[in-house]
Scaffold this motif. Structure first.
Motif, short mmCIF file in Angstrom:
data_model
loop_
_atom_site.label_atom_id
_atom_site.label_comp_id
_atom_site.label_asym_id
_atom_site.label_seq_id
_atom_site.Cartn_x
_atom_site.Cartn_y
_atom_site.Cartn_z
N ARG A 30 0.86 -1.20 0.00
CA ARG A 30 0.00 0.00 0.00
C ARG A 30 0.89 1.23 0.00
O ARG A 30 1.93 1.26 0.65
N LEU A 31 0.40 2.26 -0.69
CA LEU A 31 1.17 3.49 -0.84
C LEU A 31 0.14 4.62 -0.91
O LEU A 31 -0.45 4.83 -1.95
N GLU A 32 -0.11 5.27 0.23
CA GLU A 32 -1.17 6.29 0.25
C GLU A 32 -0.99 7.16 1.49
O GLU A 32 -0.34 6.76 2.44
N PRO A 33 -1.56 8.37 1.46
CA PRO A 33 -1.43 9.22 2.64
C PRO A 33 -2.29 8.69 3.78
O PRO A 33 -3.37 8.12 3.55
N GLY A 34 -1.82 8.87 5.00
CA GLY A 34 -2.64 8.63 6.19
C GLY A 34 -3.17 7.22 6.35
O GLY A 34 -4.35 7.02 6.64
N ILE A 35 -2.31 6.19 6.18
CA ILE A 35 -2.76 4.82 6.45
C ILE A 35 -2.99 4.69 7.96
O ILE A 35 -2.12 5.01 8.77
N ASP A 36 -4.20 4.24 8.32
CA ASP A 36 -4.55 4.13 9.74
C ASP A 36 -3.93 2.85 10.33
O ASP A 36 -4.27 1.75 9.89
N PRO A 37 -3.04 3.00 11.31
CA PRO A 37 -2.41 1.80 11.89
C PRO A 37 -3.43 0.80 12.42
O PRO A 37 -3.17 -0.40 12.44
N LYS A 38 -4.61 1.33 12.84
CA LYS A 38 -5.63 0.41 13.39
C LYS A 38 -6.19 -0.51 12.31
O LYS A 38 -6.78 -1.54 12.63
N SER A 39 -5.99 -0.13 11.03
CA SER A 39 -6.49 -0.98 9.95
C SER A 39 -5.52 -2.12 9.63
O SER A 39 -5.78 -2.95 8.78
N LEU A 40 -4.37 -2.14 10.33
CA LEU A 40 -3.32 -3.11 9.98
C LEU A 40 -3.30 -4.26 10.98
O LEU A 40 -3.78 -4.13 12.09
N PRO A 41 -2.74 -5.40 10.58
CA PRO A 41 -2.71 -6.56 11.47
C PRO A 41 -1.92 -6.28 12.76
O PRO A 41 -0.98 -5.48 12.72
#
Ligand SMILES: [Zn+2]
Length: 462
Positions: A30-41
């Protein structure tokens, strides 16, 4: 472990923008602004890159690690060279396989691969030196190309050792053209150097300061012209390694303008060191003996401007580590016996940042292009390497441009007893370096896994 690099300023050969990078495994996913850490494993490793640059992993297209040369062996192995490379932000190396004239090429290929396997922590591939090319060995080169090494190295220098006769050079370049193989070349006229060396030694001019006068710029320009003449006749794609001076750059560009497929490499010692280092008293100049030799300072602006304008494609190192005591001093009686090389694998990126970008000679984009992307493109690694794109290998350098320090032997991971840049000002440092998604270095320390590096099999691209 999944990895998130957040808040950084991403710099590629062409772009400069803010985004987060997520790597689920070994590649960028993924390559995008503002990736929410809560969306990650759970367990995702998070690197805060606020205030930092994020570069694609740097590629050094010209290194020597296992190198029998002038009666000794280069001092690094893949473990020490990997540590040095990684703390300096370099994640991929292209090493020269340099067999002797009597060695079988395929055996040399297997030997060099064996030296890397199990010890490399960077990813790596090779340029295959062609030191003879009679009919009998040609099939071995075809086999080596098919095994993933579609680039040759030839020497127009080193008479009686590595240099190819014109007959063999022509034949090798013809086969290279047929196979789509690019020919990298050390361009200096071997016979002219041999004659100049003999005359200097006979006149009692034996110190390291005479190495430069034995191989003046016209000798290199002649070599470039000669290579390009054969490339002109055959259509072979060629690449002049460690191009050191105005005369040689001009010879390559003149050929390019008449249609020759020629690319130019410069190496960091020629961009920042000049001939006065090799003239240092008490044999200290031997630390600065390499070929082509360090040049008059005026050439440095030509090289920086060549990189800025992208007339020069790449900045490598020609890393060839020989210790001052016990190795360089083999040449105390005569400069022709000083092992050639100025180790720079760890310092290259920071030197380009400090003396190129920070002095406004280069943009950050040009730095990335010359130190990573162009090598990937020319040698069939792009966009797996040399890019920040979804699907590219997660080889990334989180770089702190505000770091202030000095280059020193104490911080060097290379197995040599000196640092050519000792005490020099250093602006910037790699904070975090990843190879295929795993952190291998942090703040000048190697934190990775020896043996994790992979051989990169490549396809012909020319
Ligand atoms: Zn070299």
């Amino acid at each position: 472990m999944p990895l998130l690099i957040r808040g950084g300023r991403l710099i590629t050969a062409t772009d400069d923008y803010a985004a987060d990078i997520y790597c689920a495994g070994e590649t960028i996913t993924r390559l995008e602004p503002g990736i929410d850490p809560k969306s990650l494993p759970p367990g995702t490793e998070i690197v805060d890159a606020t205030g930092r640059f994020v570069f694609p992993g740097f590629i050094d297209p010209h290194v020597h690690i296992y190198l029998p040369f002038m009666g000794t062996f280069a001092a690094d192995d893949y473990a020490s060279a990997s540590r040095a490379a990684l703390v300096g932000g370099t994640t991929t190396l292209i090493e020269m396989i340099c067999p002797g004239p009597a060695d079988e090429p395929w055996e040399a290929f297997e030997l060099w691969r064996a030296k890397a396997h199990g010890l490399a922590a960077v990813d790596y591939t090779f340029h295959m030196s062609v030191v003879r090319f009679e009919e009998r060995v040609r099939d071995q080169f075809r086999k080596i190309v098919a095994a993933g090494v579609p680039s040759f190295k030839v020497f127009l220098a080193y008479k009686g050792a590595l240099n190819l006769t014109d007959e063999h050079l022509f034949a090798a370049m013809k086969v290279a053209q047929e196979l789509g193989v690019i020919v990298t070349a050390h361009c200096e006229n071997a016979d002219a150097i041999d004659a100049l060396q003999k005359a200097l030694l006979a006149a009692g001019q034996t110190g390291p300061e005479w190495h430069g006068p034995s191989r003046p710029p016209v000798v290199e320009a002649d070599g470039v012209h000669h290579l390009c003449t054969f490339a002109d006749l055959l259509g072979t794609h060629v690449y002049t390694v460690h191009t050191s001076c105005d005369e040689a750059v001009r010879a390559a560009l003149a050929a390019r303008y008449r249609g020759v497929n020629v690319w130019i490499e410069s190496v960091i010692p020629h961009l920042v060191l000049d001939e006065t280092y090799a003239e240092r008293p008490d044999f200290e100049g031997a630390k600065y003996v390499m070929s082509p030799p360090l040049r008059a300072k005026r050439n440095q602006e030509v090289l920086w401007n060549g990189v800025k304008s992208r007339a020069i494609s790449t900045i490598g190192t020609d890393h060839a580590p020989f210790s001052f005591r016990g190795q360089k001093d083999m040449g105390k009686e005569g400069f022709t016996r000083i092992p050639n090389g100025i180790p720079s694998i760890q310092e290259r990126v920071d030197l380009v940042h400090t003396y190129g970008v920070a002095q406004e000679r280069l943009t950050l984009n040009a730095m990335v292009d010359a130190c990573s992307t162009q090598a990937a493109r020319l040698f069939g690694l792009y966009p797996k390497k040399g890019a920040i794109r979804i699907g590219s290998d997660a080889d990334l350098v989180v770089y702190d441009p505000a770091y202030r320090g000095t280059f020193s032997k104490a911080e060097s991971h290379s197995n040599v007893d000196y640092n050519a840049y000792d005490g020099w000002e250093r602006l910037g440092r790699a904070s975090v370096v990843t190879v295929r998604g795993a952190i291998q270095a942090r703040d000048g320390k190697f934190v990775g896994t020896i043996g994790r590096g992979q051989f990169l099999a490549r396809e012909p691209t020319h």
